[in-house]
Design a protein around this motif. Structure first.
Motif, PDB file in Angstrom:
ATOM      1  N   ARG A  46       0.832  -1.210   0.000  1.00 33.53           N
ATOM      2  CA  ARG A  46       0.000   0.000   0.000  1.00 33.53           C
ATOM      3  C   ARG A  46       0.867   1.262   0.000  1.00 33.53           C
ATOM      4  O   ARG A  46       0.572   2.226  -0.710  1.00 33.53           O
ATOM      5  CB  ARG A  46      -0.935   0.006   1.209  1.00 33.53           C
ATOM      6  CG  ARG A  46      -2.180  -0.838   1.022  1.00 33.53           C
ATOM      7  CD  ARG A  46      -3.215  -0.553   2.109  1.00 33.53           C
ATOM      8  NE  ARG A  46      -2.696  -0.851   3.443  1.00 33.53           N
ATOM      9  CZ  ARG A  46      -2.712  -2.038   4.014  1.00 33.53           C
ATOM     10  NH1 ARG A  46      -3.219  -3.072   3.380  1.00 33.53           N
ATOM     11  NH2 ARG A  46      -2.236  -2.195   5.235  1.00 33.53           N
ATOM     12  N   GLN A  47       1.944   1.252   0.789  1.00 35.72           N
ATOM     13  CA  GLN A  47       2.819   2.421   0.849  1.00 35.72           C
ATOM     14  C   GLN A  47       3.450   2.712  -0.507  1.00 35.72           C
ATOM     15  O   GLN A  47       3.507   3.878  -0.930  1.00 35.72           O
ATOM     16  CB  GLN A  47       3.905   2.219   1.902  1.00 35.72           C
ATOM     17  CG  GLN A  47       3.376   2.255   3.323  1.00 35.72           C
ATOM     18  CD  GLN A  47       4.441   1.919   4.343  1.00 35.72           C
ATOM     19  OE1 GLN A  47       5.620   2.128   4.099  1.00 35.72           O
ATOM     20  NE2 GLN A  47       4.028   1.383   5.482  1.00 35.72           N
ATOM     21  N   GLY A  49       2.232   1.819  -3.381  1.00 34.51           N
ATOM     22  CA  GLY A  49       1.129   2.272  -4.233  1.00 34.51           C
ATOM     23  C   GLY A  49       0.827   3.745  -4.013  1.00 34.51           C
ATOM     24  O   GLY A  49       0.597   4.499  -4.971  1.00 34.51           O
ATOM     25  N   GLU A  50       0.842   4.162  -2.752  1.00 32.72           N
ATOM     26  CA  GLU A  50       0.610   5.572  -2.434  1.00 32.72           C
ATOM     27  C   GLU A  50       1.726   6.456  -2.984  1.00 32.72           C
ATOM     28  O   GLU A  50       1.467   7.570  -3.464  1.00 32.72           O
ATOM     29  CB  GLU A  50       0.477   5.747  -0.924  1.00 32.72           C
ATOM     30  CG  GLU A  50      -0.814   5.179  -0.370  1.00 32.72           C
ATOM     31  CD  GLU A  50      -0.854   5.151   1.153  1.00 32.72           C
ATOM     32  OE1 GLU A  50       0.083   5.685   1.788  1.00 32.72           O
ATOM     33  OE2 GLU A  50      -1.823   4.584   1.689  1.00 32.72           O
ATOM     34  N   ASP A  53       1.090   6.838  -6.684  1.00 38.19           N
ATOM     35  CA  ASP A  53      -0.010   7.777  -6.905  1.00 38.19           C
ATOM     36  C   ASP A  53       0.451   9.217  -6.698  1.00 38.19           C
ATOM     37  O   ASP A  53       0.076  10.109  -7.461  1.00 38.19           O
ATOM     38  CB  ASP A  53      -1.177   7.476  -5.961  1.00 38.19           C
ATOM     39  CG  ASP A  53      -1.898   6.191  -6.312  1.00 38.19           C
ATOM     40  OD1 ASP A  53      -1.701   5.661  -7.429  1.00 38.19           O
ATOM     41  OD2 ASP A  53      -2.671   5.704  -5.452  1.00 38.19           O
ATOM     42  N   ALA A  54       1.265   9.441  -5.667  1.00 40.46           N
ATOM     43  CA  ALA A  54       1.745  10.801  -5.389  1.00 40.46           C
ATOM     44  C   ALA A  54       2.619  11.321  -6.528  1.00 40.46           C
ATOM     45  O   ALA A  54       2.494  12.488  -6.933  1.00 40.46           O
ATOM     46  CB  ALA A  54       2.515  10.824  -4.067  1.00 40.46           C
ATOM     47  N   ASP A  57       0.296  12.122  -9.422  1.00 45.39           N
ATOM     48  CA  ASP A  57      -0.446  13.358  -9.179  1.00 45.39           C
ATOM     49  C   ASP A  57       0.409  14.597  -9.424  1.00 45.39           C
ATOM     50  O   ASP A  57      -0.072  15.605  -9.937  1.00 45.39           O
ATOM     51  CB  ASP A  57      -1.001  13.386  -7.756  1.00 45.39           C
ATOM     52  CG  ASP A  57      -2.120  12.370  -7.542  1.00 45.39           C
ATOM     53  OD1 ASP A  57      -2.679  11.870  -8.542  1.00 45.39           O
ATOM     54  OD2 ASP A  57      -2.418  12.072  -6.362  1.00 45.39           O
TER      55      ASP A  57
END
Length: 68
Positions: A46-47, A49-50, A53-54, A57
């Motif tokens: 998850r980390q 993946g985040e 995403d960051a 973005d």
């Protein structure tokens, strides 16, 4: 692009002396190999993946302008 950055971070985090076989693994396989316990593995996935995403973005506005 975000995935590439996250993958590089994962490889750095997992150590520079990886065997050639490990360098060809995808990130999920590396996490399963190097991180003990299913719960911690899921957290690490998850980390990353985040992080991906960051990065996306932050780059999206530049990519949108380049396409226009």
């Amino acid at each position: 692009m975000g995935t590439t950055v996250a993958r590089s971070a994962a490889r750095t985090w997992l150590g520079g002396k990886q065997r050639e076989q490990e360098r060809r693994m995808d990130m999920a396989e590396l996490i399963r190999l190097r991180v003990p316990g299913l719960r911690l593995q899921r957290s690490v996935e998850r980390q990353f993946g985040e992080m991906a995403d960051a990065v996306f973005d932050r780059l999206a506005p530049f990519l949108d302008r380049a396409r226009a």
